[in-house]
Design a protein around this motif. Structure first.
Motif, PDB file in Angstrom:
ATOM      1  N   VAL A   9      10.666   4.076   1.343  1.00 55.46           N
ATOM      2  CA  VAL A   9       9.820   4.232   0.151  1.00 55.46           C
ATOM      3  C   VAL A   9       9.042   2.943  -0.109  1.00 55.46           C
ATOM      4  CG1 VAL A   9       9.855   4.540  -2.354  1.00 55.46           C
ATOM      5  CG2 VAL A   9      11.211   6.046  -0.906  1.00 55.46           C
ATOM      6  N   ILE A  10       9.719   1.809  -0.042  1.00 56.35           N
ATOM      7  CA  ILE A  10       9.037   0.525  -0.239  1.00 56.35           C
ATOM      8  C   ILE A  10       7.951   0.348   0.815  1.00 56.35           C
ATOM      9  CG2 ILE A  10       9.313  -1.985  -0.161  1.00 56.35           C
ATOM     10  CD1 ILE A  10      12.170  -1.533  -1.290  1.00 56.35           C
ATOM     11  N   GLY A  11       8.259   0.674   2.063  1.00 53.51           N
ATOM     12  CA  GLY A  11       7.273   0.567   3.137  1.00 53.51           C
ATOM     13  C   GLY A  11       6.080   1.478   2.922  1.00 53.51           C
ATOM     14  N   ALA A  12       6.328   2.699   2.450  1.00 55.90           N
ATOM     15  CA  ALA A  12       5.225   3.628   2.179  1.00 55.90           C
ATOM     16  C   ALA A  12       4.335   3.105   1.052  1.00 55.90           C
ATOM     17  CB  ALA A  12       5.776   5.006   1.831  1.00 55.90           C
ATOM     18  N   LEU A  13       4.948   2.542   0.024  1.00 56.08           N
ATOM     19  CA  LEU A  13       4.163   1.964  -1.074  1.00 56.08           C
ATOM     20  C   LEU A  13       3.347   0.771  -0.593  1.00 56.08           C
ATOM     21  CD1 LEU A  13       6.757   2.192  -3.975  1.00 56.08           C
ATOM     22  CD2 LEU A  13       4.702   3.591  -3.640  1.00 56.08           C
ATOM     23  N   GLU A  14       3.914  -0.029   0.298  1.00 57.23           N
ATOM     24  CA  GLU A  14       3.174  -1.164   0.850  1.00 57.23           C
ATOM     25  C   GLU A  14       2.009  -0.686   1.712  1.00 57.23           C
ATOM     26  OE1 GLU A  14       6.801  -4.419   0.999  1.00 57.23           O
ATOM     27  OE2 GLU A  14       6.399  -3.173   2.773  1.00 57.23           O
ATOM     28  N   LEU A  15       2.202   0.387   2.443  1.00 58.79           N
ATOM     29  CA  LEU A  15       1.117   0.956   3.242  1.00 58.79           C
ATOM     30  C   LEU A  15      -0.017   1.449   2.348  1.00 58.79           C
ATOM     31  CD1 LEU A  15       0.141   1.754   6.078  1.00 58.79           C
ATOM     32  CD2 LEU A  15       1.342   3.918   5.783  1.00 58.79           C
ATOM     33  N   LEU A  16       0.339   2.144   1.283  1.00 57.77           N
ATOM     34  CA  LEU A  16      -0.678   2.598   0.331  1.00 57.77           C
ATOM     35  C   LEU A  16      -1.389   1.418  -0.331  1.00 57.77           C
ATOM     36  CD1 LEU A  16       1.228   5.547  -1.375  1.00 57.77           C
ATOM     37  CD2 LEU A  16      -0.738   5.705   0.177  1.00 57.77           C
ATOM     38  N   ALA A  17      -0.638   0.368  -0.637  1.00 56.50           N
ATOM     39  CA  ALA A  17      -1.241  -0.811  -1.259  1.00 56.50           C
ATOM     40  C   ALA A  17      -2.228  -1.488  -0.303  1.00 56.50           C
ATOM     41  CB  ALA A  17      -0.157  -1.794  -1.686  1.00 56.50           C
ATOM     42  N   ALA A  18      -1.857  -1.594   0.974  1.00 62.37           N
ATOM     43  CA  ALA A  18      -2.764  -2.196   1.954  1.00 62.37           C
ATOM     44  C   ALA A  18      -4.073  -1.408   2.018  1.00 62.37           C
ATOM     45  CB  ALA A  18      -2.100  -2.255   3.320  1.00 62.37           C
ATOM     46  N   ALA A  19      -3.961  -0.094   2.028  1.00 62.70           N
ATOM     47  CA  ALA A  19      -5.164   0.748   2.047  1.00 62.70           C
ATOM     48  C   ALA A  19      -5.944   0.595   0.743  1.00 62.70           C
ATOM     49  CB  ALA A  19      -4.771   2.203   2.268  1.00 62.70           C
ATOM     50  N   ALA A  43      -7.931 -10.376  -0.266  1.00 59.68           N
ATOM     51  CA  ALA A  43      -7.504  -8.973  -0.162  1.00 59.68           C
ATOM     52  C   ALA A  43      -7.133  -8.634   1.274  1.00 59.68           C
ATOM     53  CB  ALA A  43      -8.610  -8.051  -0.665  1.00 59.68           C
ATOM     54  N   GLY A  44      -7.882  -9.144   2.229  1.00 62.14           N
ATOM     55  CA  GLY A  44      -7.562  -8.906   3.641  1.00 62.14           C
ATOM     56  C   GLY A  44      -6.237  -9.513   4.052  1.00 62.14           C
ATOM     57  N   LEU A  45      -5.969 -10.738   3.593  1.00 67.70           N
ATOM     58  CA  LEU A  45      -4.691 -11.384   3.891  1.00 67.70           C
ATOM     59  C   LEU A  45      -3.530 -10.593   3.292  1.00 67.70           C
ATOM     60  CD1 LEU A  45      -5.557 -15.151   3.407  1.00 67.70           C
ATOM     61  CD2 LEU A  45      -4.894 -14.027   5.537  1.00 67.70           C
ATOM     62  N   LEU A  46      -3.693 -10.187   2.042  1.00 69.12           N
ATOM     63  CA  LEU A  46      -2.642  -9.385   1.397  1.00 69.12           C
ATOM     64  C   LEU A  46      -2.420  -8.071   2.138  1.00 69.12           C
ATOM     65  CD1 LEU A  46      -3.288  -9.822  -2.424  1.00 69.12           C
ATOM     66  CD2 LEU A  46      -1.218 -10.426  -1.174  1.00 69.12           C
ATOM     67  N   ALA A  47      -3.514  -7.420   2.518  1.00 68.38           N
ATOM     68  CA  ALA A  47      -3.394  -6.147   3.238  1.00 68.38           C
ATOM     69  C   ALA A  47      -2.681  -6.353   4.573  1.00 68.38           C
ATOM     70  CB  ALA A  47      -4.773  -5.528   3.451  1.00 68.38           C
ATOM     71  N   ALA A  48      -2.986  -7.441   5.262  1.00 70.57           N
ATOM     72  CA  ALA A  48      -2.325  -7.717   6.540  1.00 70.57           C
ATOM     73  C   ALA A  48      -0.823  -7.953   6.345  1.00 70.57           C
ATOM     74  CB  ALA A  48      -2.971  -8.930   7.210  1.00 70.57           C
ATOM     75  N   VAL A  49      -0.471  -8.725   5.330  1.00 72.92           N
ATOM     76  CA  VAL A  49       0.945  -8.980   5.035  1.00 72.92           C
ATOM     77  C   VAL A  49       1.661  -7.676   4.711  1.00 72.92           C
ATOM     78  CG1 VAL A  49       2.482 -10.013   3.302  1.00 72.92           C
ATOM     79  CG2 VAL A  49       0.651 -11.368   4.318  1.00 72.92           C
TER      80      VAL A  49
END
Length: 128
Positions: free
Chosen positions: A51-61, A9-15
């Motif tokens: 939008v894609i970047g915002a979704l990725e930010l939410l996913a990392a969190a 999960a940490g690796l995915l969040a970092a990516v």
């Protein structure tokens, strides 16, 4: 099992956090710096990239914070499932563009997301 799931999960969040740079860096610059693997950004408008970047930010969190704060930890496997869908879409896009050589990282991240979703829904779920 819990340690492996936290690492994945940490690796995915970092990516995902690194890839949110598309929200602030112009797509032409990303395409120029990233070589063939980054040409896909030119197919999307700047608004869609944000939008894609915002979704990725939410996913990392969503991969880290619910479990770390012990607030609705069931959101971790739900988020991991959504991340798996994101990377399945990324792999599909690369196949459609004929970028078979650059699909390997997307498939690796897809496998990590599936592992986190499976582990947190099943044997490594948070109990409370």
């Amino acid at each position: 099992m819990h340690v492996a799931l936290w690492i994945a999960a940490g690796l995915l969040a970092a990516v995902l956090l690194v890839s949110t740079s598309k929200m602030v860096v112009p797509r032409e610059r990303i395409a120029a710096m990233g070589g063939p693997a980054a040409q896909w950004v030119l197919d999307f408008s700047p608004v869609r990239l944000r939008v894609i970047g915002a979704l990725e930010l939410l996913a990392a969190a969503g991969l880290i914070l619910p479990a770390a704060l012990d607030v609705a930890p069931v959101l971790v496997p739900v988020t991991a499932t959504c991340v798996a869908a994101l990377f399945a879409g990324a792999a599909t896009m690369r196949l459609r563009r004929g970028e078979r050589a650059t699909i390997v990282p997307d498939l690796l991240y897809l496998a990590l997301a599936i592992f986190v979703a499976w582990g947190r829904f099943g044997p490594g779920q948070f109990t409370g």
